[in-house]
Write an enzyme that holds these catalytic residues in place. Sequence first.
Site, PDB file in Angstrom:
ATOM      1  N   SER A 133      -5.247  -5.645   3.972  1.00 53.06           N
ATOM      2  CA  SER A 133      -5.164  -4.503   4.877  1.00 53.06           C
ATOM      3  C   SER A 133      -6.018  -3.375   4.334  1.00 53.06           C
ATOM      4  CB  SER A 133      -3.711  -4.039   4.980  1.00 53.06           C
ATOM      5  OG  SER A 133      -3.610  -2.745   5.520  1.00 53.06           O
ATOM      6  N   TYR A 160       3.757  -1.693   0.770  1.00 55.91           N
ATOM      7  CA  TYR A 160       2.838  -2.499   1.574  1.00 55.91           C
ATOM      8  C   TYR A 160       1.422  -2.384   1.025  1.00 55.91           C
ATOM      9  CZ  TYR A 160       0.049  -3.742   5.728  1.00 55.91           C
ATOM     10  OH  TYR A 160      -0.854  -4.294   6.595  1.00 55.91           O
TER      11      TYR A 160
END
Length: 278
Positions: free
Chosen positions: A140, A153
């Site tokens: 990401s 995350y």
Amino acid sequence: MNRFDGRVAVVTGGADGIGAAVVRGLHAEGAAVVIADVQHGAGTTLAEKLGPRAVFVRTDVSNDDDVAAAVDSAVDSFGRLDIMFNNAGVMGVLGPIDRTPLAEVDATIAVNLRGVICGCKHAARIMKPQGSGVIISTSSPGGMLGGVGPHVYSATKAAVIGLTNSVAAELRPYGIRVNTIVPGAVVSQMTATVVADGDLAGAEAALGASALIDRALQPTDVAAGVLYLASDAAAYVTGVTLPVDAGMTGVFGSSPYTSGRYEDPVTLLEAGRTRTAG
């Protein structure tokens, strides 16, 4: 095109979003696909729509035995494993670092990092004796830039890039390529929960309004990058991090040196002296 005739793939998180787009893309170009996901209803429905070259295996990627079973299912059902797409992930725990509950930290790491480790592990045990294969994992922009994802995350997605490069170095002598895909904010149910209270149409509108190109990023855009990395067109590509994010991680803003006061070329020299160019 039939780039994947005779090839077999496992796609974790394959029941919806990016994973489902990759499943459909691989299948449309000839691959047999194992859809590995915790979402039984969506995964079963997708497999039934695709037909005999697709099977669903309920898979919690944080569970090593589940990931092993998904990989073994590919071999048992279709005879081999050529492509492993470690895509399953969660946004996980959100909130300020000083109030982050560690049990939720561990749960986030279990899916986003442990799950990728398990996927690499079990893909490698099949691919090494074959002397071929491709492993692709989803990271990401949060793993590359601060402030665009939750803390844990972001940490796990940064770790996926490091893990991928390390595994790529190990498996290269076995003819196995290992790469990372980095999607931007894609129109999916998970993103919709964050930006539009779960409304997919609202998420598309919100993401489109802030997009660096002229529309919101779709799962099929990311799938195109994954299919390239999985294909023979990328035969000399390993240890690569491929962003599919309209330049977010590489060219976030428009250049200030080509417009406004610099619309007409000028050369900037020592101590701020300028010279008209051309």
